[in-house]
Design an enzyme around this catalytic site. Structure first.
Site, PDB file in Angstrom:
ATOM      1  N   CYS A 133      32.472  36.175  39.751  1.00  0.00           N
ATOM      2  CA  CYS A 133      32.860  35.858  41.140  1.00  0.00           C
ATOM      3  C   CYS A 133      32.348  36.936  42.089  1.00  0.00           C
ATOM      4  O   CYS A 133      31.821  36.634  43.160  1.00  0.00           O
ATOM      5  CB  CYS A 133      34.380  35.765  41.269  1.00  0.00           C
ATOM      6  SG  CYS A 133      35.127  34.464  40.274  1.00  0.00           S
ATOM      7  N   CYS A 189      37.485  38.703  38.503  1.00  0.00           N
ATOM      8  CA  CYS A 189      36.407  37.901  37.912  1.00  0.00           C
ATOM      9  C   CYS A 189      35.044  38.520  38.247  1.00  0.00           C
ATOM     10  O   CYS A 189      34.609  38.486  39.398  1.00  0.00           O
ATOM     11  CB  CYS A 189      36.524  36.473  38.458  1.00  0.00           C
ATOM     12  SG  CYS A 189      35.093  35.434  38.179  1.00  0.00           S
TER      13      CYS A 189
END
Length: 108
Positions: free
Chosen positions: A35, A32
């Site tokens: 993230c 991600c």
């Protein structure tokens, strides 16, 4: 890692729900991009507010039980837990000033 700490399906209750301090849990995954973008900001917050709030990371790919328990469908999701209860949820990679504003009640 540094100031942020990893938690898992097995250790979540102990690390988060039974913690005396507010706990910010970062639900994330290695693939991600957002993230990865927010991770250094969370590390800074963990260092700057050590002793007031714990910052804990949970890899959603490796820990489906907790991810499912809290209905996490989008990442990064940041949940703040106080005395075992979710008191705030933030979704997405927020810039540090906005994160600090959103978390002001828990940063002391």
């Amino acid at each position: 890692m540094g100031a942020t700490k990893e938690t898992t399906d097995k250790t979540f209750d102990q690390d988060v729900l039974m913690n005396d301090k507010p706990v910010l849990v970062d639900f994330w995954a290695p693939w991600c991009g957002p993230c990865r973008a927010v991770a250094p900001v969370l590390e800074e917050l963990a260092n700057e507010h050590a002793g007031k709030i714990e910052v804990v990371k949970l890899n959603t790919d490796e820990n489906p039980e907790i991810t499912g328990r809290y209905g996490i469908t989008g990442i990064p999701t940041l949940n703040v837990y106080v005395k075992g209860e979710v008191v705030k949820t933030l979704v997405g990679a927020l810039p540090k000033p906005k994160l600090v504003r959103e978390l002001a009640d828990y940063l002391g």
